[in-house]
Design a protein around this motif. Sequence first.
Motif, PDB file in Angstrom:
ATOM      1  N   LEU A   1       0.821  -1.207   0.000  1.00 54.14           N
ATOM      2  CA  LEU A   1       0.000   0.000   0.000  1.00 54.14           C
ATOM      3  C   LEU A   1       0.857   1.260   0.000  1.00 54.14           C
ATOM      4  O   LEU A   1       1.917   1.300   0.622  1.00 54.14           O
ATOM      5  CB  LEU A   1      -0.921   0.010   1.234  1.00 54.14           C
ATOM      6  N   ALA A   2       0.373   2.267  -0.692  1.00 55.19           N
ATOM      7  CA  ALA A   2       1.111   3.536  -0.794  1.00 55.19           C
ATOM      8  C   ALA A   2       0.696   4.496   0.315  1.00 55.19           C
ATOM      9  O   ALA A   2       0.583   5.700   0.102  1.00 55.19           O
ATOM     10  CB  ALA A   2       0.851   4.163  -2.164  1.00 55.19           C
ATOM     11  N   PHE A   3       0.450   3.950   1.500  1.00 57.62           N
ATOM     12  CA  PHE A   3       0.105   4.771   2.650  1.00 57.62           C
ATOM     13  C   PHE A   3       0.369   3.970   3.920  1.00 57.62           C
ATOM     14  O   PHE A   3       0.636   2.773   3.881  1.00 57.62           O
ATOM     15  CB  PHE A   3      -1.365   5.211   2.604  1.00 57.62           C
ATOM     16  N   SER A   4       0.295   4.660   5.041  1.00 62.22           N
ATOM     17  CA  SER A   4       0.497   4.019   6.340  1.00 62.22           C
ATOM     18  C   SER A   4      -0.859   3.811   7.006  1.00 62.22           C
ATOM     19  O   SER A   4      -1.644   4.764   7.135  1.00 62.22           O
ATOM     20  CB  SER A   4       1.386   4.907   7.217  1.00 62.22           C
ATOM     21  N   PHE A   5      -1.146   2.581   7.424  1.00 56.71           N
ATOM     22  CA  PHE A   5      -2.412   2.310   8.093  1.00 56.71           C
ATOM     23  C   PHE A   5      -2.229   2.504   9.592  1.00 56.71           C
ATOM     24  O   PHE A   5      -1.394   1.868  10.219  1.00 56.71           O
ATOM     25  CB  PHE A   5      -2.907   0.898   7.802  1.00 56.71           C
ATOM     26  N   GLY A   6      -3.044   3.392  10.171  1.00 58.82           N
ATOM     27  CA  GLY A   6      -2.895   3.742  11.586  1.00 58.82           C
ATOM     28  C   GLY A   6      -3.960   3.175  12.494  1.00 58.82           C
ATOM     29  O   GLY A   6      -4.113   3.645  13.630  1.00 58.82           O
ATOM     30  N   GLY A   7      -4.716   2.165  12.038  1.00 55.12           N
ATOM     31  CA  GLY A   7      -5.725   1.556  12.886  1.00 55.12           C
ATOM     32  C   GLY A   7      -7.023   2.340  12.926  1.00 55.12           C
ATOM     33  O   GLY A   7      -7.407   2.986  11.958  1.00 55.12           O
ATOM     34  N   PHE A   8      -7.693   2.295  14.074  1.00 56.17           N
ATOM     35  CA  PHE A   8      -9.005   2.918  14.214  1.00 56.17           C
ATOM     36  C   PHE A   8      -8.888   4.343  14.770  1.00 56.17           C
ATOM     37  O   PHE A   8      -7.917   4.698  15.431  1.00 56.17           O
ATOM     38  CB  PHE A   8      -9.889   2.102  15.147  1.00 56.17           C
TER      39      PHE A   8
ATOM     40  N   SER B   1      -1.766  -2.851  -5.229  1.00 57.12           N
ATOM     41  CA  SER B   1      -2.240  -3.469  -3.989  1.00 57.12           C
ATOM     42  C   SER B   1      -2.929  -4.806  -4.213  1.00 57.12           C
ATOM     43  O   SER B   1      -3.152  -5.562  -3.272  1.00 57.12           O
ATOM     44  CB  SER B   1      -3.222  -2.523  -3.292  1.00 57.12           C
ATOM     45  N   GLY B   2      -3.290  -5.086  -5.477  1.00 56.95           N
ATOM     46  CA  GLY B   2      -4.009  -6.321  -5.774  1.00 56.95           C
ATOM     47  C   GLY B   2      -5.506  -6.201  -5.617  1.00 56.95           C
ATOM     48  O   GLY B   2      -6.231  -7.198  -5.697  1.00 56.95           O
ATOM     49  N   TYR B   3      -6.009  -4.984  -5.406  1.00 51.35           N
ATOM     50  CA  TYR B   3      -7.444  -4.788  -5.231  1.00 51.35           C
ATOM     51  C   TYR B   3      -8.126  -4.266  -6.492  1.00 51.35           C
ATOM     52  O   TYR B   3      -9.287  -3.890  -6.465  1.00 51.35           O
ATOM     53  CB  TYR B   3      -7.725  -3.846  -4.064  1.00 51.35           C
ATOM     54  N   GLY B   4      -7.425  -4.196  -7.605  1.00 53.44           N
ATOM     55  CA  GLY B   4      -8.047  -3.855  -8.874  1.00 53.44           C
ATOM     56  C   GLY B   4      -8.558  -5.106  -9.550  1.00 53.44           C
ATOM     57  O   GLY B   4      -8.551  -6.188  -8.982  1.00 53.44           O
ATOM     58  N   GLY B   5      -9.019  -4.976 -10.801  1.00 50.63           N
ATOM     59  CA  GLY B   5      -9.477  -6.147 -11.545  1.00 50.63           C
ATOM     60  C   GLY B   5     -10.935  -6.440 -11.352  1.00 50.63           C
ATOM     61  O   GLY B   5     -11.642  -5.739 -10.636  1.00 50.63           O
ATOM     62  N   PRO B   6     -11.435  -7.509 -11.988  1.00 44.86           N
ATOM     63  CA  PRO B   6     -12.866  -7.825 -11.978  1.00 44.86           C
ATOM     64  C   PRO B   6     -13.392  -8.108 -10.583  1.00 44.86           C
ATOM     65  O   PRO B   6     -12.690  -8.623  -9.720  1.00 44.86           O
ATOM     66  CB  PRO B   6     -12.960  -9.085 -12.853  1.00 44.86           C
ATOM     67  N   VAL B   7     -14.640  -7.749 -10.357  1.00 47.92           N
ATOM     68  CA  VAL B   7     -15.322  -8.025  -9.105  1.00 47.92           C
ATOM     69  C   VAL B   7     -16.563  -8.862  -9.399  1.00 47.92           C
ATOM     70  O   VAL B   7     -17.343  -8.534 -10.277  1.00 47.92           O
ATOM     71  CB  VAL B   7     -15.751  -6.716  -8.395  1.00 47.92           C
ATOM     72  N   LYS B   8     -16.736  -9.946  -8.682  1.00 51.27           N
ATOM     73  CA  LYS B   8     -17.913 -10.791  -8.876  1.00 51.27           C
ATOM     74  C   LYS B   8     -19.158 -10.083  -8.368  1.00 51.27           C
ATOM     75  O   LYS B   8     -19.124  -9.371  -7.371  1.00 51.27           O
ATOM     76  CB  LYS B   8     -17.743 -12.114  -8.126  1.00 51.27           C
ATOM     77  N   ASN B   9     -20.278 -10.312  -9.096  1.00 52.03           N
ATOM     78  CA  ASN B   9     -21.571  -9.743  -8.721  1.00 52.03           C
ATOM     79  C   ASN B   9     -21.564  -8.228  -8.664  1.00 52.03           C
ATOM     80  O   ASN B   9     -22.310  -7.616  -7.924  1.00 52.03           O
ATOM     81  CB  ASN B   9     -22.018 -10.286  -7.353  1.00 52.03           C
ATOM     82  N   SER B  10     -20.702  -7.614  -9.449  1.00 51.28           N
ATOM     83  CA  SER B  10     -20.645  -6.148  -9.478  1.00 51.28           C
ATOM     84  C   SER B  10     -21.876  -5.595 -10.181  1.00 51.28           C
ATOM     85  O   SER B  10     -22.362  -6.159 -11.141  1.00 51.28           O
ATOM     86  CB  SER B  10     -19.383  -5.676 -10.210  1.00 51.28           C
TER      87      SER B  10
END
Length: 367
Positions: A209-216, A338-347
């Motif tokens: 990811l091109a960012f830092s995840f800081g939780g909630f 990130s691997g979150y692109g591409g086809p989505v089922k039931n879109s």
Amino acid sequence: MSLPRIAIDAMGGDEGVRVMIEGAALARRRHDRFKFLLVGDEERIKSALDSHPNMRGASEILHAPETVSGDEKPTQALRRARRTSMGMAIDAVKKGEAGAAVSSGNTGALMAMAKLSLRTMPGIDRPALAALLPTMGDTDLVMLDLGANTECDARNLVQFAIMGAAYSRIATSLPEPTVRLLNIGTEEIKGTESIRDAAEQLRAAQEQLAFSFGGFIEADKLSRGSADVVVTDGFSGNIALKAVEGAARFVTDLLKDAFQSSLRSKIGFLVSRPATELLKHHLDPNNHNGAVFLGLNGVVVKSHGSANAKGVANAVAVTARMLEEDLIERIKADLAESGYGGPVKNSTNTTAGKTPASAEGAGAEGA
């Protein structure tokens, strides 16, 4: 540097043509490279342009016979899209006749038309509405979703995080923004299953990811500057946004009443006027106007319905920056990485002729 022209829905907003044209003219006075396609009632637009000679050589008018009303349901607006100023402005983006569209009109209708016409990026089933909020930190906060999707699963939230971070890098110039998920507590066990699953996925994918995840993050910390991007579903996001806006108005009105309560208070106001003017500027929503629909194959910006000319000018400036920095390609690249692109089922984004499922619930008019 010349930019692709921006399609302006001249009929949207509380005051319509006058404010939209005045705002576009103000934006062009600040940046003379802006060019516009003004969509709406031709006679009314021409009349408004008489007061803004700097717009004549930079604008083309596209007559639209109909307008989307503020209380019109998205399904009703969609049936008339090709004849309305809003629909025709979005269609100009689809045809390549404009680089982006700006509207102050009905949020739900804008969302439905934009999604149906421009479609979502590969792998994105739900676009999100993102806006900048002022904070005590050095930069503004990007928050999404603000009302486009009332219900979201973990995958939606992760994609919102990726898109919001890409937007933040353009809007705030931060190379690696900190992203957090809005929750009812900061502990890992708190929140709905979707929020917890999204957090787990973001932690696991941190290296991609091109960012830092800081939780909630909790809602009372939104203005503290401890996050650069805050992600949530549209239901919670819209409520949080309205609460922030209401608190800002409350503080402003409270100070106004306090300073008028006595002669001593009025003298105190004169002494502290520079500070109060700075506060007023910081809390003025017109200075942060311009919410962006992220996840579409085109740039569409929602201006607040009650925005004044300064607010519309800021929305135009936000739009221009998205074009200048090529927001769409940045998001696509980040999704692929990130691997979150591409086809989505039931879109739902490939179902022609039907109202997008999230559009009926879109109601971020305060964005």
